[in-house]
Design an enzyme around this catalytic site. Structure first.
Site, PDB file in Angstrom:
ATOM      1  NE  ARG A  46      -3.100   0.203   3.164  1.00 35.30           N
ATOM      2  CZ  ARG A  46      -2.555   0.468   4.372  1.00 35.30           C
ATOM      3  NH1 ARG A  46      -1.986   1.622   4.589  1.00 35.30           N
ATOM      4  NH2 ARG A  46      -2.617  -0.428   5.322  1.00 35.30           N
TER       5      ARG A  46
ATOM      6  CE1 TYR B  33     -15.579  10.948 -17.089  1.00 43.97           C
ATOM      7  CE2 TYR B  33     -15.084  11.130 -14.769  1.00 43.97           C
ATOM      8  CZ  TYR B  33     -15.492  10.380 -15.842  1.00 43.97           C
ATOM      9  OH  TYR B  33     -15.829   9.069 -15.659  1.00 43.97           O
TER      10      TYR B  33
ATOM     11  CG  ASP C 220      -8.566  15.641 -15.755  1.00 43.17           C
ATOM     12  OD1 ASP C 220      -7.826  15.011 -16.532  1.00 43.17           O
ATOM     13  OD2 ASP C 220      -9.644  15.172 -15.319  1.00 43.17           O
TER      14      ASP C 220
ATOM     15  CE  LYS D 240     -11.339   7.408 -18.988  1.00 39.51           C
ATOM     16  NZ  LYS D 240     -11.741   8.700 -18.445  1.00 39.51           N
TER      17      LYS D 240
HETATM   18  C1  LIG Z   1     -12.308   9.168 -17.201  1.00 42.42           C
HETATM   19  C2  LIG Z   1     -11.899  10.471 -16.675  1.00 42.42           C
HETATM   20  C3  LIG Z   1     -11.723  10.679 -15.306  1.00 42.42           C
HETATM   21  C4  LIG Z   1     -11.997   9.587 -14.291  1.00 42.42           C
HETATM   22  O1  LIG Z   1     -11.105   8.533 -14.428  1.00 42.42           O
HETATM   23  P1  LIG Z   1     -11.465   6.976 -14.154  1.00 42.42           P
HETATM   24  O2  LIG Z   1     -10.182   6.307 -14.480  1.00 42.42           O
HETATM   25  O3  LIG Z   1     -12.591   6.614 -15.055  1.00 42.42           O
HETATM   26  O4  LIG Z   1     -11.838   6.875 -12.725  1.00 42.42           O
HETATM   27  C5  LIG Z   1     -11.306  11.933 -14.901  1.00 42.42           C
HETATM   28  N1  LIG Z   1     -11.086  12.931 -15.771  1.00 42.42           N
HETATM   29  C6  LIG Z   1     -11.244  12.759 -17.094  1.00 42.42           C
HETATM   30  C7  LIG Z   1     -10.975  13.887 -18.030  1.00 42.42           C
HETATM   31  C8  LIG Z   1     -11.662  11.533 -17.587  1.00 42.42           C
HETATM   32  O5  LIG Z   1     -11.849  11.373 -18.910  1.00 42.42           O
END
Ligand SMILES: *Cc1c(COP(=O)(O)O)cnc(C)c1O
Length: 364
Positions: A49, A101, A173, A198
């Site tokens: 962890r 998002y 982000d 992603k």
């Molecule tokens: C998908 C996404 C998230 C969240 O991520 P997860 O891996 O699905 O929990 C946050 N910000 C953006 C821009 C995203 O496309």
């Protein structure tokens, strides 16, 4: 390694410290715990962890890609978001990009706000308005650029200047553009967030999230939260994300090439009213004339898959109003243009003419 270029960093990453075998790839250290060589001694690994060698190789690679000094790998992007939000206390105020998002909006509105932390949504591309909304309790500005799904841009450097003046955090982000096209820390951001699910992973097969920083004090605070909350990425998933990153730069190149062609083609189609594309990366949103056309497209596509998510080698099409942005309040969606005629496309690495043929048939 530090002065290497992005394609090389993606392929080679930061080597495993423990490699005595000559293995080319970092092994999966599927171990929850580690033995101590002596009383009060540590190999550097005590319990997974806190740290695990496979995860460490991944974290160092992501830190290097983003130009940070520390990266933490989480079990998902939302897990990274949730830990990030633990930096704030009751009474604090956060400003976020209005076109965000949907999962981030849900976390802010239904989890963060109940802890008496207020969140205001603004067009972070409008610096003057942003400055006017910063108050004495404002602790952070949270930016998604290009925004989701309308692809509005925010000037990270300009927002960073406003944040510095007021001594507040800038969090970006960077899921959509990735460090291949945008390095927020170099533009003045304090923390970068990723959904590693992603583009970093890139194969629509593994959930992951990251927080990256170049600030030692923030790194210490976040590491404390990281080990305390325990939303860490498992060794096997770390291996898969490291494997994905090897082709990140080359995938982004091909994806951008494909997306450019598709954005142009959509722009010329008579049933398409508007196209939103940032000029880089694979995210395109477009509005068609009516919702019947949307239904036909979602039913008609064959190569492009109708699914939530983005950033993989497979092209996906999403209906934001029903999927990614269902939790954004309706009146907010209306203002932003997230209506029943808007579709979002994540362009993959297939042959672009097969993708265009697919869209053409579905738009018939
Ligand atoms: C998908 C996404 C998230 C969240 O991520 P997860 O891996 O699905 O929990 C946050 N910000 C953006 C821009 C995203 O496309």
């Amino acid at each position: 390694m530090d002065n290497k270029r992005i394609n090389t960093i993606c392929v080679h990453g930061v080597r495993d410290n423990n490699n005595i075998t000559g293995a080319i790839t970092v092994p999966v250290y599927q171990s929850a715990t580690f033995t101590h060589p002596g009383v009060g001694q540590s190999t550097g690994y005590d319990y997974s962890r806190l740290q695990n060698p496979t995860r460490e190789a991944l974290e160092k690679t992501v830190a290097l890609l983003e130009g940070g000094t520390d990266a933490m790998a989480f079990s998902s992007g939302m897990a990274a978001m949730a830990v990030l939000c633990e930096l704030f206390s009751p009474g604090d105020h956060i400003i976020a990009t209005s076109d965000l998002y949907g999962g981030s909006v849900r976390l802010f509105n239904h989890v963060v706000k109940k802890n008496s932390i207020s969140v205001d949504y603004l067009d972070t591309g409008d610096i003057e308005s942003l400055r006017r909304h910063i108050n004495l309790n404002t602790k952070a500005i949270f930016v998604e650029t290009p925004s989701n799904p309308m692809m509005q841009l925010t000037d990270i450097r300009a927002v960073s200047a406003a944040c510095r003046e007021k001594n507040i955090l800038l969090i970006v982000d960077n899921t959509f553009l990735t460090p291949v096209y945008q390095k927020p820390l170099e533009l003045g951001a304090d923390i970068v967030l990723h959904s590693g699910t992603k583009y970093l992973g890139g194969h629509n097969d593994t959930l992951a999230g990251f927080l990256v920083t170049g600030n030692a004090e923030l790194s210490e605070k976040l590491r404390f939260l990281y080990k305390t909350i325990g939303a860490c990425l498992a060794p096997w998933d770390c291996f898969l994300i490291l494997r994905g990153i090897k082709t990140l730069a080359i995938r982004m190149e091909r994806i951008t090439e494909n997306a450019g062609h598709i954005a142009e083609w959509l722009g010329r189609h008579k049933k398409v009213k508007s196209v939103h594309y940032a000029g880089k990366g694979g995210m395109i949103s477009f509005e068609v004339e009516n919702s019947d056309i949307v239904t036909n497209i979602l039913r008609g596509v064959r190569t492009i898959l109708y699914a939530e998510s983005l950033g993989g080698v497979e092209s996906l099409i999403t209906y934001p109003i029903l999927q990614t942005h269902a939790d954004v309040p309706e009146e907010v969606r209306e203002v932003l243009g997230i209506n029943d005629r808007l579709l979002r496309l994540s362009v993959g690495i297939e042959d672009v003419y097969d993708l265009i043929d697919d869209l053409e048939a579905a738009l018939e």
